[in-house]
Design a protein around this motif. Structure first.
Motif, mmCIF file in Angstrom:
data_model
loop_
_atom_site.group_PDB
_atom_site.id
_atom_site.type_symbol
_atom_site.label_atom_id
_atom_site.label_comp_id
_atom_site.label_asym_id
_atom_site.label_seq_id
_atom_site.Cartn_x
_atom_site.Cartn_y
_atom_site.Cartn_z
ATOM 1 N N ASP A 144 -81.914 17.033 66.063
ATOM 2 C CA ASP A 144 -81.377 17.874 67.347
ATOM 3 C C ASP A 144 -80.379 18.761 66.766
ATOM 4 O O ASP A 144 -79.208 18.288 66.956
ATOM 5 C CB ASP A 144 -80.966 16.578 68.116
ATOM 6 C CG ASP A 144 -80.701 17.497 69.793
ATOM 7 O OD1 ASP A 144 -80.533 18.501 69.593
ATOM 8 O OD2 ASP A 144 -80.688 16.523 70.689
ATOM 9 N N PRO A 145 -80.780 19.800 66.637
ATOM 10 C CA PRO A 145 -79.688 20.905 66.060
ATOM 11 C C PRO A 145 -78.667 21.050 67.247
ATOM 12 O O PRO A 145 -77.487 21.192 66.725
ATOM 13 C CB PRO A 145 -80.453 22.131 66.101
ATOM 14 C CG PRO A 145 -82.028 21.873 65.875
ATOM 15 C CD PRO A 145 -81.874 20.372 66.683
ATOM 16 N N ASP A 146 -78.625 21.003 68.532
ATOM 17 C CA ASP A 146 -77.743 21.190 69.461
ATOM 18 C C ASP A 146 -76.683 19.994 69.323
ATOM 19 O O ASP A 146 -75.597 20.151 69.486
ATOM 20 C CB ASP A 146 -78.220 20.994 70.926
ATOM 21 C CG ASP A 146 -79.155 22.247 71.342
ATOM 22 O OD1 ASP A 146 -79.233 23.274 70.443
ATOM 23 O OD2 ASP A 146 -80.060 22.222 72.397
ATOM 24 N N GLN A 147 -77.085 18.995 68.986
ATOM 25 C CA GLN A 147 -76.200 17.916 68.856
ATOM 26 C C GLN A 147 -75.280 17.954 67.540
ATOM 27 O O GLN A 147 -74.199 17.618 67.780
ATOM 28 C CB GLN A 147 -77.074 16.669 68.749
ATOM 29 C CG GLN A 147 -77.534 16.125 70.070
ATOM 30 C CD GLN A 147 -77.284 14.763 70.508
ATOM 31 O OE1 GLN A 147 -76.424 14.046 70.332
ATOM 32 N NE2 GLN A 147 -78.470 14.197 71.246
ATOM 33 N N TRP A 148 -75.855 18.705 66.679
ATOM 34 C CA TRP A 148 -75.083 18.937 65.414
ATOM 35 C C TRP A 148 -74.105 19.981 65.713
ATOM 36 O O TRP A 148 -72.873 19.564 65.410
ATOM 37 C CB TRP A 148 -75.743 19.438 64.338
ATOM 38 C CG TRP A 148 -76.748 18.587 63.497
ATOM 39 C CD1 TRP A 148 -78.088 17.997 63.946
ATOM 40 C CD2 TRP A 148 -76.466 17.728 62.243
ATOM 41 N NE1 TRP A 148 -78.642 17.136 62.952
ATOM 42 C CE2 TRP A 148 -77.484 16.901 61.841
ATOM 43 C CE3 TRP A 148 -75.491 17.614 61.408
ATOM 44 C CZ2 TRP A 148 -77.558 16.169 60.991
ATOM 45 C CZ3 TRP A 148 -75.415 16.770 60.227
ATOM 46 C CH2 TRP A 148 -76.816 16.038 60.028
ATOM 47 N N ASN A 150 -72.921 20.678 68.684
ATOM 48 C CA ASN A 150 -71.798 20.033 69.739
ATOM 49 C C ASN A 150 -70.743 19.193 69.007
ATOM 50 O O ASN A 150 -69.565 18.885 69.412
ATOM 51 C CB ASN A 150 -72.509 19.321 70.829
ATOM 52 C CG ASN A 150 -73.424 20.252 71.661
ATOM 53 O OD1 ASN A 150 -73.037 21.511 71.596
ATOM 54 N ND2 ASN A 150 -74.352 19.860 72.406
ATOM 55 N N ALA A 151 -71.197 18.627 67.773
ATOM 56 C CA ALA A 151 -70.401 17.434 67.325
ATOM 57 C C ALA A 151 -69.245 18.123 66.236
ATOM 58 O O ALA A 151 -68.400 17.589 65.959
ATOM 59 C CB ALA A 151 -71.143 16.569 66.493
ATOM 60 N N ILE A 152 -69.544 19.519 66.087
ATOM 61 C CA ILE A 152 -68.444 20.280 65.125
ATOM 62 C C ILE A 152 -67.312 20.508 65.804
ATOM 63 O O ILE A 152 -67.229 20.937 66.992
ATOM 64 C CB ILE A 152 -69.081 21.408 64.683
ATOM 65 C CG1 ILE A 152 -70.509 21.268 63.795
ATOM 66 C CG2 ILE A 152 -68.184 22.421 63.998
ATOM 67 C CD1 ILE A 152 -71.115 22.466 63.106
ATOM 68 N N ARG A 153 -66.004 20.071 65.074
ATOM 69 C CA ARG A 153 -64.749 20.273 65.624
ATOM 70 C C ARG A 153 -63.860 21.432 64.831
ATOM 71 O O ARG A 153 -64.610 21.698 63.584
ATOM 72 C CB ARG A 153 -63.979 19.076 65.505
ATOM 73 C CG ARG A 153 -64.538 17.924 66.194
ATOM 74 C CD ARG A 153 -63.707 16.409 66.068
ATOM 75 N NE ARG A 153 -64.302 15.362 66.419
ATOM 76 C CZ ARG A 153 -63.896 14.126 65.883
ATOM 77 N NH1 ARG A 153 -62.759 14.282 65.114
ATOM 78 N NH2 ARG A 153 -64.325 13.096 66.291
ATOM 79 N N ASP A 154 -62.975 21.656 65.024
ATOM 80 C CA ASP A 154 -61.991 22.637 64.272
ATOM 81 C C ASP A 154 -61.921 21.911 62.885
ATOM 82 O O ASP A 154 -61.693 22.791 61.871
ATOM 83 C CB ASP A 154 -60.592 22.897 64.893
ATOM 84 C CG ASP A 154 -60.929 23.907 66.142
ATOM 85 O OD1 ASP A 154 -61.882 24.304 66.245
ATOM 86 O OD2 ASP A 154 -59.881 23.920 67.007
ATOM 87 N N ASN A 155 -61.773 20.717 62.665
ATOM 88 C CA ASN A 155 -61.346 20.187 61.467
ATOM 89 C C ASN A 155 -62.788 19.586 60.773
ATOM 90 O O ASN A 155 -62.491 18.850 59.607
ATOM 91 C CB ASN A 155 -60.490 18.913 61.668
ATOM 92 C CG ASN A 155 -61.094 17.844 62.641
ATOM 93 O OD1 ASN A 155 -61.894 18.051 63.229
ATOM 94 N ND2 ASN A 155 -60.543 16.736 62.480
ATOM 95 N N THR A 156 -63.886 19.999 61.189
ATOM 96 C CA THR A 156 -64.998 19.762 60.381
ATOM 97 C C THR A 156 -65.359 20.211 59.316
ATOM 98 O O THR A 156 -65.106 21.684 59.235
ATOM 99 C CB THR A 156 -66.523 19.749 61.543
ATOM 100 O OG1 THR A 156 -66.163 19.240 62.445
ATOM 101 C CG2 THR A 156 -67.480 19.169 60.729
ATOM 102 N N ARG A 157 -65.556 19.587 58.099
ATOM 103 C CA ARG A 157 -65.623 20.362 56.902
ATOM 104 C C ARG A 157 -66.841 20.274 56.386
ATOM 105 O O ARG A 157 -67.511 21.096 55.258
ATOM 106 C CB ARG A 157 -64.616 19.768 55.677
ATOM 107 C CG ARG A 157 -63.185 19.921 56.293
ATOM 108 C CD ARG A 157 -62.698 21.200 56.271
ATOM 109 N NE ARG A 157 -61.609 21.407 56.803
ATOM 110 C CZ ARG A 157 -61.137 22.187 57.966
ATOM 111 N NH1 ARG A 157 -62.225 22.523 58.579
ATOM 112 N NH2 ARG A 157 -59.820 22.018 58.233
ATOM 113 N N ILE A 158 -67.672 19.045 56.868
ATOM 114 C CA ILE A 158 -69.099 18.991 55.773
ATOM 115 C C ILE A 158 -70.118 18.495 56.898
ATOM 116 O O ILE A 158 -69.852 17.634 58.065
ATOM 117 C CB ILE A 158 -68.766 18.088 54.904
ATOM 118 C CG1 ILE A 158 -68.004 18.415 53.505
ATOM 119 C CG2 ILE A 158 -70.358 17.157 54.500
ATOM 120 C CD1 ILE A 158 -68.042 17.660 52.617
#
Ligand SMILES: Cc1ncc(COP(=O)(O)O)c(C=O)c1O
Length: 405
Positions: A144-148, A150-158
């Motif tokens: 589900d690409p939308d959930q990927w 939506n889960a990304i935050r400013d501190n997401t790296r990987i």
């Protein structure tokens, strides 16, 4: 830069069947035909000045087998060439490879988005170990690409995904995930254990790092544990190599030699695994005791089309569900005589396992539910025995499910 030269491989004129056998070997003064094993912990320098130069990274050459060993290097170069990559760093296991990527590229306070359908120990690594070092993870449905997003935050790296997934054979769209990662300035890391580079090359679809459990198909005969990371990025390679040099989750030269011999037959084995798995999946699908078969080679699988887009074969692992939950699944497993009841996969010997109580047994009920691991689910890693023998071994237990107790 590190002290050892890792030559960037020129685009190779050879096909992967040839690279699997030939690439990476540097024949020594003895003229050996097979790859030699350099079973040594350290290397001798001509003089103190040479030792000093190698230690401070001013001269190429081997130093110490924790981070420089010619047999391990040959394995790394052969695997990198198969993945269409420039660099690989071998590790002591597949889990060590995942750990190496994360600890090399992340720091406390960083965040990772992870597919909910990854291998059980991978879930535990993210939640229980990396979590203790303040590296947070969010698990999202794999397809589900939308959930990927939506889960990304400013501190997401990987972003981390395993495709096809274990044991449901779900297929993520690698190009879409690579775009999502890169738009957020993140890296996409792909566990390519199920396909191997013979069936899928994630870097060609935009992934930044591939991780392998070499324990599986790369060895192919269930002999040793090993792993690797593969990348085209010099920066990622350098970070992982420096981590390996210091933290030491290294592959042994002996295991590298076993794996080199495994790689030689990888393309031909993978095609044979795919043929056998397809035939077993087709037979299972028409069996009255089987309520569902998970194998992306079947046109009925909901990710069949996606698999056709990014894979050149569907792999050797499938899973299926029987009615009656754990008791029925265990009965089917226990009725086999030929298949090996073991959690490994990627072996010439067919293996059968009950994911809910083995590979995914340490997860909570909710985690298993999220990952689609039901009590009636059975995983088969189809080996290279005669397919008719594999089918009749499973038929005993499955036919019994149809008879009244
Ligand atoms: C998909 C996948 N990734 C990683 C691993 C971990 O590999 P290893 O057992 O070599 O540490 C496994 C092991 O089964 C696996 O199935």
């Amino acid at each position: 830069m590190s002290d050892i030269q890792f030559p960037s491989l020129e685009p190779s004129p050879y096909q992967s069947d040839t690279l699997a056998i030939r690439s990476g070997q540097i024949r020594g003064p003895e003229g050996e035909h097979n790859d030699p094993i350099y079973l040594t912990s350290s290397f001798v320098f001509a003089n103190a000045a040479e030792a000093a130069a190698r230690f401070v990274e001013n001269a190429p050459g081997n130093v110490y087998s924790r981070f420089t060993n010619p047999t391990v290097r040959t394995f790394e170069q052969r695997l990198a060439s198969l993945e269409g990559a420039d660099f690989a760093v071998a590790s002591s296991s597949g889990m060590a490879a995942i750990q190496m990527v994360m600890q090399s590229l992340l720091k406390a306070g960083d965040h990772v988005v992870v597919s909910a359908n990854v291998f059980g120990s991978t879930v535990s690594l993210f939640e229980k170990i990396l979590g203790r070092f303040a590296i947070e993870s969010t698990f999202v449905p794999m397809t589900d690409p939308d959930q990927w997003v939506n889960a990304i935050r400013d501190n997401t790296r990987i972003l981390f995904v395993e495709t096809p997934s274990n044991p449901l054979c779900e297929i993520a769209d690698l190009s879409v995930l690579a775009d999502i990662a890169h738009n957020a300035d993140c890296l996409l890391v792909v566990d390519n254990v199920f396909c191997t580079p013979v069936l899928q090359r994630p870097l060609d679809f935009g992934a930044d790092v591939v991780v392998h459990s070499a324990t599986k198909y790369l060895d192919g005969q269930g002999r040793c544990v090993g792993g690797a990371i593969v990348t085209r990025s010099e920066e990622v390679h350098e970070a992982c190599f420096n981590y390996l040099r210091t933290a030491g989750p290294s592959m042994s030269p002996f295991n590298a030699w076993v794996l080199l011999n495994g790689l030689e037959t990888l393309p031909i084995r993978m095609r044979a695994h795919c043929d056998n798995a397809m035939r077993l999946a087709t037979w299972l699908e028409q069996h009255g005791a089987v309520t569902r078969v998970n194998y992306a080679g079947l046109p009925s699988h909901r990710h069949h089309e996606q698999a056709c887009k990014q894979q050149s074969g569907f792999g050797g692992v499938l899973s299926f569900e029987v009615e009656g939950g754990r008791a029925a699944a265990w009965r089917v497993i226990d009725s086999t005589r030929l298949l090996s009841i073991t959690a490994n996969l990627g072996d010439v010997k067919t293996t059968i396992t009950h994911p809910a109580t083995t590979t995914h047994g340490r997860l909570s009920d909710i985690q298993r539910q999220k990952g689609g691991i039901s009590e009636g689910l059975i995983r088969v890693a189809v080996g290279l025995e005669a397919i008719d023998d594999i089918v009749s071994d499973l038929a005993t237990g499955l036919d019994a499910c149809l008879k009244p107790e």
